[in-house]
Write a protein that holds these residues in place. Structure first.
Motif, PDB file in Angstrom:
ATOM      1  N   HIS A   5      13.259 118.967  55.292  1.00 27.81           N
ATOM      2  CA  HIS A   5      14.486 118.896  56.076  1.00 27.81           C
ATOM      3  C   HIS A   5      15.256 117.657  55.638  1.00 27.81           C
ATOM      4  N   LYS A  98      21.379 125.157  51.134  1.00 27.11           N
ATOM      5  CA  LYS A  98      21.063 126.476  51.691  1.00 27.11           C
ATOM      6  C   LYS A  98      20.517 127.404  50.612  1.00 27.11           C
ATOM      7  N   GLU A 103      15.450 127.610  54.661  1.00 26.62           N
ATOM      8  CA  GLU A 103      14.927 127.302  55.991  1.00 26.62           C
ATOM      9  C   GLU A 103      15.106 125.827  56.369  1.00 26.62           C
ATOM     10  N   LYS A 105      16.603 122.312  57.593  1.00 29.89           N
ATOM     11  CA  LYS A 105      17.583 121.887  58.587  1.00 29.89           C
ATOM     12  C   LYS A 105      18.183 120.546  58.174  1.00 29.89           C
ATOM     13  N   ILE A 107      19.926 117.287  59.920  1.00 32.20           N
ATOM     14  CA  ILE A 107      20.215 116.551  61.152  1.00 32.20           C
ATOM     15  C   ILE A 107      21.191 115.441  60.797  1.00 32.20           C
ATOM     16  N   ASN A 175      22.317 125.785  59.918  1.00 29.56           N
ATOM     17  CA  ASN A 175      21.170 124.879  59.850  1.00 29.56           C
ATOM     18  C   ASN A 175      21.568 123.421  60.063  1.00 29.56           C
ATOM     19  N   LEU A 176      22.719 123.200  60.723  1.00 30.28           N
ATOM     20  CA  LEU A 176      23.220 121.844  60.945  1.00 30.28           C
ATOM     21  C   LEU A 176      23.158 121.482  62.431  1.00 30.28           C
ATOM     22  N   MET A 177      22.696 120.272  62.713  1.00 38.78           N
ATOM     23  CA  MET A 177      22.711 119.737  64.073  1.00 38.78           C
ATOM     24  C   MET A 177      23.233 118.314  64.041  1.00 38.78           C
ATOM     25  N   PHE A 198      14.852 122.340  67.042  1.00 40.68           N
ATOM     26  CA  PHE A 198      15.735 122.708  65.942  1.00 40.68           C
ATOM     27  C   PHE A 198      14.963 123.009  64.666  1.00 40.68           C
ATOM     28  N   ILE A 199      13.951 122.203  64.374  1.00 42.66           N
ATOM     29  CA  ILE A 199      13.192 122.396  63.135  1.00 42.66           C
ATOM     30  C   ILE A 199      12.003 123.331  63.326  1.00 42.66           C
TER      31      ILE A 199
END
Length: 270
Positions: A5, A98, A103, A105, A107, A175-177, A198-199
């Motif tokens: 990630h 991506k 998969e 993520k 952050i 996949n963005l937070m 999230f992950i």
């Protein structure tokens, strides 16, 4: 099989603190911004048309080489099952990340913009005798020229801010937070729960009164002692800004993520 990630976003917004917390979990590896992002950019450039031999490199080879960079850097000496790589440029690379890691993520750590400028200015003033790498070790300048330099498109803050906006308003936000510094320090348990959800990792009991991260040697070499200092206990600390009021006001309305009407793609904002 290891999961990877990415931690990105704005400087002085809690990415090192987040890494310090995540690494309490023995299944995780996390740290401050490292060399992988720069290596990734260089490889992309060297495999582009500016290299006369790029005609011999297919997109399939580019994919393998760029993906292999992570395998090679995070070799057998990294035993964690979940890796977090930190770099501010990852927000500008959502599409290719991506493609390489569907998969994974991202952050993005964010913070009310005036306090980012304030935090950097405070570091500069605290280290009076050591010009900082943030400003190419130049000893001159004022709070006005420093804030201008930070905020321009190639500056430490400006580039990261523009990359964040590109990610936030782009098409690859699934996949963005965004993790707000204010949430991380006021409600670390809630912030970490959101990160784990999230992950897709099982919960872990973190110690918010005993966070450890040491990058003193790096910070000293950068002429900015304290750049990656993390306080042991997480808590909200109120203080007065060191910025002149006009500089503070200039950045006061830049936190676009706080306006839900602008969140056109439903990005998670914690």
């Amino acid at each position: 099989m290891r999961n990877i990630h990415f931690i990105s976003g704005l400087p002085r917004s809690g990415s090192t603190l987040l890494a310090g917390l995540l690494r309490q979990n023995t299944r995780f590896h996390a740290g401050m911004s490292g060399p992988v992002g720069g290596l990734f950019n260089t490889l992309q450039g060297e495999m582009s048309g500016r290299n006369e031999y790029s005609v011999f490199i297919s997109d399939a080879q580019r994919r393998r080489i760029l993906g292999g960079l992570f395998d090679d850097y995070y070799g057998p000496e990294f035993t964690a099952g979940v890796l977090f790589d930190t770099n501010r440029l990852w927000c500008s690379k959502l599409r290719i990340l991506k493609e390489l890691f569907p998969e994974a993520k991202v952050i993005a750590c964010v913070r009310h913009m005036p306090w980012i400028i304030d935090s950097i200015e405070q570091l500069v003033r605290r280290n009076t005798f050591q010009p900082s790498s943030i400003f190419n070790y130049q000893p001159g300048g004022t709070v006005y020229s420093r804030s201008e330099g930070l905020a321009n498109g190639d500056g430490m803050v400006g580039f990261a801010y523009n990359a964040l906006k590109e990610a936030y308003y782009g098409e690859d936000t699934a996949n963005l937070m965004l993790l707000q510094y204010e949430t991380l320090v006021s409600d670390p348990a809630g912030a970490l729960k959101a990160v784990y959800d999230f992950i897709g990792e099982p919960a872990f009991a973190h110690d918010f009164d005993n966070v450890s991260y040491n990058a003193d040697e790096f910070d000293l070499r950068a002429g900015t002692p304290g750049l990656h200092t993390v306080r042991r206990k997480i808590e909200v600390r109120e203080r007065r800004s060191v910025l002149p009021p006009d500089v503070f006001r200039r950045f006061e309305n830049d936190a676009f993520w706080r306006d839900s009407a602008l969140n056109l793609r439903g990005v998670r904002v914690i």
